[in-house]
Write a protein that holds these residues in place. Sequence first.
Motif, PDB file in Angstrom:
ATOM      1  N   GLY A   1       1.363  -9.069  11.505  1.00  0.00           N
ATOM      2  CA  GLY A   1       1.539  -8.247  10.308  1.00  0.00           C
ATOM      3  C   GLY A   1       1.775  -9.141   9.103  1.00  0.00           C
ATOM      4  N   ALA A   2       1.387  -8.665   7.940  1.00  0.00           N
ATOM      5  CA  ALA A   2       1.624  -9.416   6.699  1.00  0.00           C
ATOM      6  C   ALA A   2       1.926  -8.443   5.579  1.00  0.00           C
ATOM      7  CB  ALA A   2       0.411 -10.270   6.336  1.00  0.00           C
ATOM      8  N   THR A   3       2.966  -8.725   4.822  1.00  0.00           N
ATOM      9  CA  THR A   3       3.270  -7.944   3.623  1.00  0.00           C
ATOM     10  C   THR A   3       3.677  -8.919   2.517  1.00  0.00           C
ATOM     11  OG1 THR A   3       4.753  -6.301   2.614  1.00  0.00           O
ATOM     12  CG2 THR A   3       5.580  -7.420   4.588  1.00  0.00           C
ATOM     13  N   TYR A   4       2.902  -8.898   1.427  1.00  0.00           N
ATOM     14  CA  TYR A   4       3.117  -9.788   0.280  1.00  0.00           C
ATOM     15  C   TYR A   4       3.625  -8.958  -0.894  1.00  0.00           C
ATOM     16  CZ  TYR A   4      -0.088 -12.472   3.209  1.00  0.00           C
ATOM     17  OH  TYR A   4      -0.696 -13.098   4.265  1.00  0.00           O
TER      18      TYR A   4
ATOM     19  N   ASP B   1       7.338  -3.254  -4.920  1.00  0.00           N
ATOM     20  CA  ASP B   1       8.365  -2.250  -4.616  1.00  0.00           C
ATOM     21  C   ASP B   1       9.072  -2.678  -3.326  1.00  0.00           C
ATOM     22  OD1 ASP B   1       9.791  -0.023  -3.634  1.00  0.00           O
ATOM     23  OD2 ASP B   1       8.417   1.391  -4.594  1.00  0.00           O
ATOM     24  N   GLN B   2      10.354  -3.110  -3.452  1.00  0.00           N
ATOM     25  CA  GLN B   2      11.052  -3.635  -2.279  1.00  0.00           C
ATOM     26  C   GLN B   2      11.343  -2.559  -1.236  1.00  0.00           C
ATOM     27  OE1 GLN B   2      11.789  -7.058  -1.460  1.00  0.00           O
ATOM     28  NE2 GLN B   2      11.811  -5.833   0.409  1.00  0.00           N
ATOM     29  N   ASP B   3      11.664  -1.358  -1.667  1.00  0.00           N
ATOM     30  CA  ASP B   3      11.881  -0.273  -0.700  1.00  0.00           C
ATOM     31  C   ASP B   3      10.617  -0.033   0.115  1.00  0.00           C
ATOM     32  OD1 ASP B   3      14.495   0.106  -1.510  1.00  0.00           O
ATOM     33  OD2 ASP B   3      13.982   1.669  -2.964  1.00  0.00           O
ATOM     34  N   LYS B   4       9.486  -0.069  -0.566  1.00  0.00           N
ATOM     35  CA  LYS B   4       8.208   0.111   0.117  1.00  0.00           C
ATOM     36  C   LYS B   4       7.953  -1.036   1.093  1.00  0.00           C
ATOM     37  CE  LYS B   4       3.349   1.180  -0.898  1.00  0.00           C
ATOM     38  NZ  LYS B   4       2.349   1.365  -1.990  1.00  0.00           N
ATOM     39  N   GLN B   5       8.306  -2.250   0.690  1.00  0.00           N
ATOM     40  CA  GLN B   5       8.097  -3.380   1.595  1.00  0.00           C
ATOM     41  C   GLN B   5       8.979  -3.285   2.834  1.00  0.00           C
ATOM     42  OE1 GLN B   5       9.096  -7.594   0.435  1.00  0.00           O
ATOM     43  NE2 GLN B   5       6.914  -7.908   0.854  1.00  0.00           N
ATOM     44  N   ASN B   6      10.214  -2.853   2.662  1.00  0.00           N
ATOM     45  CA  ASN B   6      11.083  -2.664   3.830  1.00  0.00           C
ATOM     46  C   ASN B   6      10.499  -1.618   4.780  1.00  0.00           C
ATOM     47  OD1 ASN B   6      12.926  -4.595   2.996  1.00  0.00           O
ATOM     48  ND2 ASN B   6      14.235  -3.120   1.941  1.00  0.00           N
ATOM     49  N   ALA B   7       9.919  -0.561   4.209  1.00  0.00           N
ATOM     50  CA  ALA B   7       9.258   0.467   5.035  1.00  0.00           C
ATOM     51  C   ALA B   7       8.029  -0.119   5.736  1.00  0.00           C
ATOM     52  CB  ALA B   7       8.854   1.658   4.170  1.00  0.00           C
ATOM     53  N   GLN B   8       7.341  -1.047   5.064  1.00  0.00           N
ATOM     54  CA  GLN B   8       6.175  -1.691   5.682  1.00  0.00           C
ATOM     55  C   GLN B   8       6.592  -2.579   6.854  1.00  0.00           C
ATOM     56  OE1 GLN B   8       4.230  -3.632   2.386  1.00  0.00           O
ATOM     57  NE2 GLN B   8       3.155  -1.776   1.757  1.00  0.00           N
ATOM     58  N   ILE B   9       7.719  -3.268   6.713  1.00  0.00           N
ATOM     59  CA  ILE B   9       8.228  -4.077   7.826  1.00  0.00           C
ATOM     60  C   ILE B   9       8.542  -3.167   9.012  1.00  0.00           C
ATOM     61  CG2 ILE B   9      10.147  -5.521   8.599  1.00  0.00           C
ATOM     62  CD1 ILE B   9      10.264  -6.615   5.696  1.00  0.00           C
TER      63      ILE B   9
ATOM     64  N   PRO C   1       8.520 -11.896   0.134  1.00  0.00           N
ATOM     65  CA  PRO C   1       9.400 -10.823  -0.311  1.00  0.00           C
ATOM     66  C   PRO C   1       9.250 -10.444  -1.783  1.00  0.00           C
ATOM     67  CG  PRO C   1      10.623 -12.867  -0.119  1.00  0.00           C
ATOM     68  CD  PRO C   1       9.253 -13.140   0.432  1.00  0.00           C
ATOM     69  N   VAL C   2       9.340  -9.163  -2.046  1.00  0.00           N
ATOM     70  CA  VAL C   2       9.382  -8.665  -3.428  1.00  0.00           C
ATOM     71  C   VAL C   2      10.671  -9.137  -4.084  1.00  0.00           C
ATOM     72  CG1 VAL C   2       9.496  -6.603  -4.877  1.00  0.00           C
ATOM     73  CG2 VAL C   2       7.953  -6.646  -2.898  1.00  0.00           C
TER      74      VAL C   2
END
Length: 321
Positions: free
Chosen positions: A43-46, A80-88, A103-104
């Motif tokens: 997985g990857a989230t930038y 959007d950090q909340d969105k990134q946490n949801a993506q994790i 991380p955002v």
Amino acid sequence: MLKKKEIWIKGSIVLLFVTFFGFYVKGFMLYHEQHGNHPLVFGATYMTMNNQFYDVLNTEIRHVVEKRGDHLITLDPALDQDKQNAQIEYLIAQDADVIFLNPVDWKGVEPGLLMAKEAGIPVIVVDTPVYRPELVSVTIVSDNYQAGVLCAQDMMKKRKKADIVLLTHEEAKSALDRIAGFLDTIGGRKEYRIIAAKDSQGQIERALPKMKKILEEHPAPDVIMALNDPAAMGALAALDQKKCRESVLVYGVDGSPEAKKLIQDHMMTGSAVQFPKKMGKKAVQTAYALLEGKKVEKEILMPVELVTEETIEQFEIDRWQ
């Protein structure tokens, strides 16, 4: 006697081969015991895909992953950090074997890191660190502090005194380190003044209006130090609109093809060059090494270089490196 010696040498070679092969097979079997024969999932989230740097980095990771028959899921939280946490959380639900993370917000990402830690999924941080590095397996970043130092040193060669504008990104540790390197290098010198600083989040469309607002209050800055190339290009656009670009030194960080072209065309002054292809390759190699139970470095610092009109010939202008 000679024949016995030959037999002994051949026997030793066979024993050495069997021992080495045995260790190899043992490692191979352990790897597949843990992961089975199914393709691995990465997985990857930038922080944002609205920056070509992350696209280049991610493409390098994808190339290696897919070549090995595995899968990569890439997500964009759009700052959007909340969105990134949801993506994790989503990547954990997809049984990701490793998560690549940019991380955002280097502090606000902690809930996501705790979820990954609890799920036993290694996290490899790329480009910008997190506040609690003990929650991740590996951190791979450019020498961001040195990037700021290089820009300041070049600026000081070109200007004996200057009124300086900073374009920052307060939630990204990489950006904080770049600005810190710049400020520490000019620290204590009264001939260099910071006249304004605005958070642009490293985006062209946010840097442009912020810079226009600054120019209303300070119409004649000497230098602009931007945390990255997109912010620097937003500043250049604002300067062009005010018709005052010619006399201003503008620095960024990334060494993107667009920035190098602007430097070649005498529009931008310099950029501290990062190497997203090398970073992506290092990240994916480290991920596989982790899964194979190999020892890896906890922190990997990648060097940076400065591209200016004087050094442009040393770099490939039309591509990321």
